[in-house]
Design an enzyme around this catalytic site. Structure first.
Site, PDB file in Angstrom:
ATOM      1  N   HIS A  10      64.509  37.827   9.010  1.00  0.00           N
ATOM      2  CA  HIS A  10      64.548  39.289   9.038  1.00  0.00           C
ATOM      3  C   HIS A  10      65.276  39.840  10.254  1.00  0.00           C
ATOM      4  CE1 HIS A  10      63.324  43.493   8.825  1.00  0.00           C
ATOM      5  NE2 HIS A  10      63.081  43.387  10.117  1.00  0.00           N
ATOM      6  N   GLU A  24      55.951  68.186   5.037  1.00  0.00           N
ATOM      7  CA  GLU A  24      56.739  68.596   6.196  1.00  0.00           C
ATOM      8  C   GLU A  24      57.821  67.572   6.537  1.00  0.00           C
ATOM      9  OE1 GLU A  24      53.409  68.238   6.198  1.00  0.00           O
ATOM     10  OE2 GLU A  24      52.678  70.307   6.186  1.00  0.00           O
ATOM     11  N   ASP A  83      61.303  47.161   1.434  1.00  0.00           N
ATOM     12  CA  ASP A  83      59.866  47.362   1.259  1.00  0.00           C
ATOM     13  C   ASP A  83      59.307  48.318   2.296  1.00  0.00           C
ATOM     14  OD1 ASP A  83      58.958  45.536  -0.973  1.00  0.00           O
ATOM     15  OD2 ASP A  83      60.048  44.101   0.258  1.00  0.00           O
ATOM     16  N   GLY A  84      59.847  48.263   3.515  1.00  0.00           N
ATOM     17  CA  GLY A  84      59.367  49.138   4.574  1.00  0.00           C
ATOM     18  C   GLY A  84      59.599  50.597   4.236  1.00  0.00           C
ATOM     19  N   HIS A 129      69.771  41.574  12.367  1.00  0.00           N
ATOM     20  CA  HIS A 129      68.974  41.340  11.160  1.00  0.00           C
ATOM     21  C   HIS A 129      69.847  40.768  10.051  1.00  0.00           C
ATOM     22  CE1 HIS A 129      66.975  44.421  13.587  1.00  0.00           C
ATOM     23  NE2 HIS A 129      65.844  44.067  13.028  1.00  0.00           N
ATOM     24  N   HIS A 176      53.624  80.689  13.997  1.00  0.00           N
ATOM     25  CA  HIS A 176      52.259  80.489  14.502  1.00  0.00           C
ATOM     26  C   HIS A 176      52.337  79.596  15.746  1.00  0.00           C
ATOM     27  CE1 HIS A 176      51.759  82.040  10.499  1.00  0.00           C
ATOM     28  NE2 HIS A 176      50.447  82.131  10.630  1.00  0.00           N
ATOM     29  N   ARG A 223      52.787  84.560  15.197  1.00  0.00           N
ATOM     30  CA  ARG A 223      52.053  85.137  14.077  1.00  0.00           C
ATOM     31  C   ARG A 223      51.771  86.617  14.339  1.00  0.00           C
ATOM     32  NH1 ARG A 223      45.655  84.903  12.531  1.00  0.00           N
ATOM     33  NH2 ARG A 223      45.884  85.665  10.408  1.00  0.00           N
ATOM     34  N   HIS A 254      45.403  73.893  14.853  1.00  0.00           N
ATOM     35  CA  HIS A 254      46.555  74.675  14.418  1.00  0.00           C
ATOM     36  C   HIS A 254      47.293  75.346  15.573  1.00  0.00           C
ATOM     37  CE1 HIS A 254      44.896  73.848  10.548  1.00  0.00           C
ATOM     38  NE2 HIS A 254      45.726  74.627   9.914  1.00  0.00           N
ATOM     39  N   ASN A 276      62.175  41.879  -1.795  1.00  0.00           N
ATOM     40  CA  ASN A 276      62.174  40.472  -1.387  1.00  0.00           C
ATOM     41  C   ASN A 276      60.801  39.975  -0.957  1.00  0.00           C
ATOM     42  OD1 ASN A 276      61.806  41.447   1.233  1.00  0.00           O
ATOM     43  ND2 ASN A 276      63.989  41.429   1.700  1.00  0.00           N
ATOM     44  N   SER A 313      53.667  82.724   5.100  1.00  0.00           N
ATOM     45  CA  SER A 313      53.313  82.670   6.524  1.00  0.00           C
ATOM     46  C   SER A 313      54.537  82.440   7.402  1.00  0.00           C
ATOM     47  CB  SER A 313      52.312  81.536   6.781  1.00  0.00           C
ATOM     48  OG  SER A 313      51.135  81.741   6.043  1.00  0.00           O
ATOM     49  N   ILE A 319      59.067  40.409   1.527  1.00  0.00           N
ATOM     50  CA  ILE A 319      58.914  39.972   2.916  1.00  0.00           C
ATOM     51  C   ILE A 319      59.006  41.182   3.846  1.00  0.00           C
ATOM     52  CG2 ILE A 319      60.033  38.672   4.811  1.00  0.00           C
ATOM     53  CD1 ILE A 319      58.650  36.863   2.853  1.00  0.00           C
TER      54      ILE A 319
END
Lengths: 658, 658
Positions: free
Chosen positions: B258, B403, B154-155, B27, B453, B512, B465, B184, B376, B186
């Site tokens: 890129h 998370e 940008d990503g 790149h 859990h 749990r 869950h 940029n 929890s 792009i």
């Protein structure tokens, strides 16, 4: 005496707190806090007909804050849906009831999406709104003209996927989506001040959304805000300022109401505070009757819509698409015949593009896309011009670098119906959208994941980009078909199978590198059985080689060496282990006879973890794979370094036999 | 003649384009676009000493846009780091070189984090900045006083994790983090207009960040912006407006630069446009010398810091923590003795809290947290007051419903050093942060995931869950220990093992529901071998039951029934399959003898998918588990419905034997 807004809302509150108490688990706080907003929405705005929950042009309602499931169950019951019954609600969170802890789309009509994993409901709603605008553009206002409503909590807005979802919705200017944000300043751990300092409406405006706020307990103010949201052409966020557990005398406004029963004393106090003196699960007739009138509001527009559909020139096509039926004769046999006649050595990602060329011409309901890897995933074909805010009739979505948002949007599109979504990223980034892949599977939706660069065969990008555990970890997921075709023909067969699954998602694992075409004779779809014998032993059979995808041609080379050494060798291609496991025992026994590995040695070859391959090789078979992270180098060097060439494997098999 | 800023930057550009060309992959666009910014940063601002890349108080630099790895390799080489050498760069993306396709922290000093999976670099930098402020508060400015710099594209900003990461950084007001955004316009698919319409600085400001923009090709303007960022007390986003592939005459400013080599002609044109007439990999001596001066800028402050450390009263403790050495005598034997003396029936999540009570008192370097499930996950103990913007000395982070951001932040903390991060969510939501768990493993970091859990045993919350495939899918990941303890003693043993792993993460899967204490006698850490015989057969051994976590007590009950029927039964507890696989063959053979299942039947019991358990049972053993999604009901009803009780399993084993 007319029934007051407050009484209507209190019916929801009572059902929620009593059902949670009866179940001795659940989340009363949200339904009690959002009861007033939900009453205005379902009473006056939401387009639905309780008698016809499948009406194609109904508004979609998604409870993104799925833990507040009792809100939805109460609404469905009160408005007169056939289910849930009051007994279903009494049995909330029990095996016998469709009123599960979180709403499940496969248990109840009117539950448009399975929610609970936070953030995904809203992101699926974005997909529904895309499908709506697309079908509106393809058909017309007479058939498709509805809104998508979401109730979301602080948790949904804090999740990363929220950024991806609203960025996509803002970019596509999906003005038909309205998010009602339950802004109660409380999360499980306590005040939102513990973990966030964000100006949420400012963030939404930064991505092209309209925002408005209201007092979530004042119906007049709620109506004003919703009217403003409807009038604005942008997607809208309505901040509904609410008190969690509204009505609970000592617990409202605190996290104590979020995820636990209120307790008998608090419930008694709530009844008193709300002026609700009816027994649990007993809704006074006048209140129930008023709610049922809401459930019938949509009957007339629905009947008018039925009439429009009956006369519509595109009726058959519209009904076909909404039913998810593939077009008669839309099969790939002609395309595959062409491959047999003129074999191609291409990467399976390229083979997928070629198959999609045929598919997208045959099936106008496909909508493709990629998370910013269009040229790598090979997901765009000539039939799919871009879907943009200026032209929703397009069939290709530039999802941006938003893998999770993309996957959730595809779930929403599939749930909406009328389209078949597929889109791609690199297989390793299945990890970014895994929680949505799981919801594709759980919700039983036809979503096709096009996951390219499926092994160390991608080469130089190195271990961050090389899947190792991904194939097996995805095969471990219930109700998902993982397909790893080996050549152009298998890729086409796998695509045909994926499109034929109307109650589960498929994931195509495709190579970056070129692969020879191994299937050279006409046949029925051989991938349909999950595994099949590509080559039979010439000498007396002593070995069965099992391989998938880019390792199948390696297995063919190994077999030649083994046969040359006098050992008869079957080569079994195994593009989809799940489909193989579903075959009758007789077929499985034919392919993989249950004899000692001393008699017939079973050997698996896959450029990924060997974990789990014992299922097919047995403990005393051999497994060739990669049980560590990859490395950065040209692909052939890596195959050699990791010992996955015919020159490396064949001697090891011979050693083992001797 | 002084060396111009432009020449310094062009040295980066030339190395990047030539190395990519030589590798025939990579790149070039990003390094060429950000060369001017990087030159100003590394030349004038970044605190580092090329001779001492491990200096504890160095600034941390994270290349979040990891595909631009040649930028970092060029900077390390030019500033005189021992590695990479120019030959390493010539061999970019080959097996022999530490210059991998994406930067790998374990291959090169000066690579602070493995990056490439977009968004995670910035999110790890947030963790580094947390660790810096925490250690500053615990020690003082004399020892810890540095910045964290990020280059992101940008990503990185479009990924969902960006929302989580900057929300956390803004909330904690981490003013020492400065993100240099390579703006940029792009992405791989083309212009950012294809997929986003966001006002990114407005979004950052909405979460409490300072923002400023500059011309990314004008050193004067870059300095102005960085100075403003440093002066502002908030975390800063510096928008660097750049041209991707700057200098490439026909390709600059397009996605063509890129991720592919420029090609010989374009490279020749670039040389001409930049006035760079030196051969590939040849840096003129004056330019190299100026860069090496930058590499020595930090020598003096580093020496002064060394002197301060030498005299510092907390030197030994600081060095211990930064080296990641546990305190001598900081073991849990006393705590475990207490459990043996006074057995407890508690959930393993509670057992984990109890163990953490001891650990957090013994080890001041632990920093706990939860993604809004504190009560929890049971992750907070009395020793861990909150870490807040007003008190960074705290040891508990309310991560919010983030998370993925939490997991990445923990990676950053561990990479920074000086702290041991642990934090929790529900096991099913490992899917939300799986991409960061993988980076814990790939980067070889001691991060402890507290995942509670862990099965249908959580009951009513239902299938969204309830983990099914999660345990096995995580066990399939290289270099991660999955631990599923069965009682209080095993939980403490597993915690001791997790803390002792200084080159890999651990994931604790905790129940749990309450579980009886099965370990009642003093012993060395029995979990250390991954699996051990909890009970030996009384009758002649015919059966070996393998179980983990909450199913171990079920196995004990089954064994009693089988013994009563005359069948000798071993019960093997298997809290960590990975550790068991690492044992010598003799130990494994002792626990699981390689004999026919007709002689000794091996049976696995785990409330999750049976996929992969063939590794321990063989094909002809039995596997009890759940190969579909769960359901919503009280836990005992689910165990019964899914057939995972002693009453259901024992007869099936007896049937099988008869």
């Amino acid at each position: 005496m007319p029934v007051s807004d407050q009484s209507l809302a209190n019916a929801i509150r009572a059902l929620a707190m009593d059902a949670v108490q009866a179940a001795n688990s659940g989340h009363p706080g949200m339904p009690m806090g959002m009861a007033d907003v939900a009453t205005v929405l379902w009473g006056e705005y939401l387009k639905f007909d309780a008698e016809q929950p499948h009406w194609a042009d109904r508004d979609r309602f998604v409870l993104s804050a799925g833990h507040g499931s009792m809100l939805l169950y109460a609404l469905l019951y009160l408005t007169g849906h056939r289910h849930p019954t009051i007994d279903d609600i009494r049995n909330f969170r029990k095996l016998s009831s469709p009123c599960a802890g979180h709403p499940e789309n496969f248990l109840l009509d009117g539950v448009e999406a399975t929610t609970g994993p936070l953030g995904q409901g809203l992101a699926m709603a974005v997909g529904m709104a895309i499908a709506e605008r697309h079908l509106n553009a393809v058909f017309d206002d007479d058939l498709v003209d509805h809104r998508t409503w979401v109730i979301a909590g602080d948790g949904c807005l804090m999740e990363g996927i929220n950024h991806e979802a609203i960025g996509l919705a803002g970019h596509l200017q999906l003005g038909r989506i309205i998010v009602l944000w339950d802004s109660n300043k409380i999360t499980i751990d306590g005040s939102t001040d513990l973990s966030t300092s964000e100006d949420i409406p400012a963030r939404y405006r930064a991505t092209g959304w309209h925002t408005v706020a209201c007092d979530g307990h004042d119906p007049v103010d709620i109506r004003r805000a919703i009217d403003e949201a409807i009038a604005d052409p942008r997607p809208s966020l309505v901040e509904c300022r609410t008190i969690i557990g509204y009505g609970a005398p000592t617990k409202q406004g605190t996290s104590a109401t979020h995820g636990a029963p209120l307790g008998d004393d608090e419930i008694a106090g709530t009844r008193k505070a709300l002026g609700w003196d009816h027994p649990p699960f007993d809704i006074p007739a006048d209140i129930k009757a008023r709610w049922e009138e809401f459930g019938k509001r949509g009957a007339e527009p629905r009947a008018a819509w039925d009439a429009r559909l009956a006369d519509h020139g595109e009726r058959a096509e519209f009904e076909r698409r909404m039913a998810g039926r593939l077009k008669d004769g839309a099969d790939l046999s002609g395309y595959i015949d062409g491959l047999i006649a003129d074999p191609k050595t291409v990467a399976t990602r390229k083979a997928s593009e070629m198959a999609l060329g045929a598919i997208n011409d045959l099936l106008p309901e496909t909508i493709g896309g990629s998370a910013d890897l269009t040229g790598s995933n090979n997901t765009k074909t000539s039939a799919t011009k871009p879907l943009t805010k200026d032209d929703y009739s397009g069939r290709y979505i530039y999802y941006g670098i938003r893998e999770f948002g993309m996957a959730a949007a595809m779930n929403g599109m599939a749930l909406h119906g009328g389209v078949i979504p597929y889109a791609g990223t690199f297989l390793v980034f299945a990890d970014y959208c895994r929680a949505a892949i799981r919801l594709s599977a759980l919700q039983r939706q036809r979503v096709v994941y096009v996951m390219t660069h499926d092994s160390i065969g991608l080469g130089e990008d190195g271990p961050t980009h090389q899947p190792i555990e991904h194939l097996q970890s995805l095969r471990a997921m219930p109700n998902l078909l993982v397909m790893r075709p080996a050549d152009t023909v298998e890729t086409a067969e796998c695509w045909a199978l994926a499109l034929a699954q109307d109650d589960r998602p498929s994931l195509m694992a495709l190579s970056r590198q070129n692969l020879p075409q191994l299937r050279l004779e006409k046949a029925d779809n051989r991938c349909a059985k999950g595994a099949y014998r590509l080559k039979s032993a010439k000498n007396e059979r002593r070995i069965i080689l099992l391989a998938t995808g880019s390792e199948l041609h390696v297995a063919v080379e190994i077999a030649e060496k083994l046969e040359a050494a006098g050992y008869g060798t079957d080569v079994v291609s195994m593009p989809c282990t799940e489909l193989f496991d579903e075959q009758p025992a007789s077929y499985r026994e034919d392919i993989l006879p249950d004899v000692s590995n001393r008699d017939v040695l079973r050997v698996s070859i896959e450029a990924g973890t060997t974990f789990g391959w014992e299922r097919y090789t047995g403990l005393h078979g051999l497994r060739f794979g990669i049980d560590r992270f990859g490395a950065s180098a040209p692909a052939p060097d890596l195959y050699d370094a990791f010992g996955l060439t015919a020159d490396k494997i064949a001697p090891k098999i011979l050693d083992h036999l001797n």
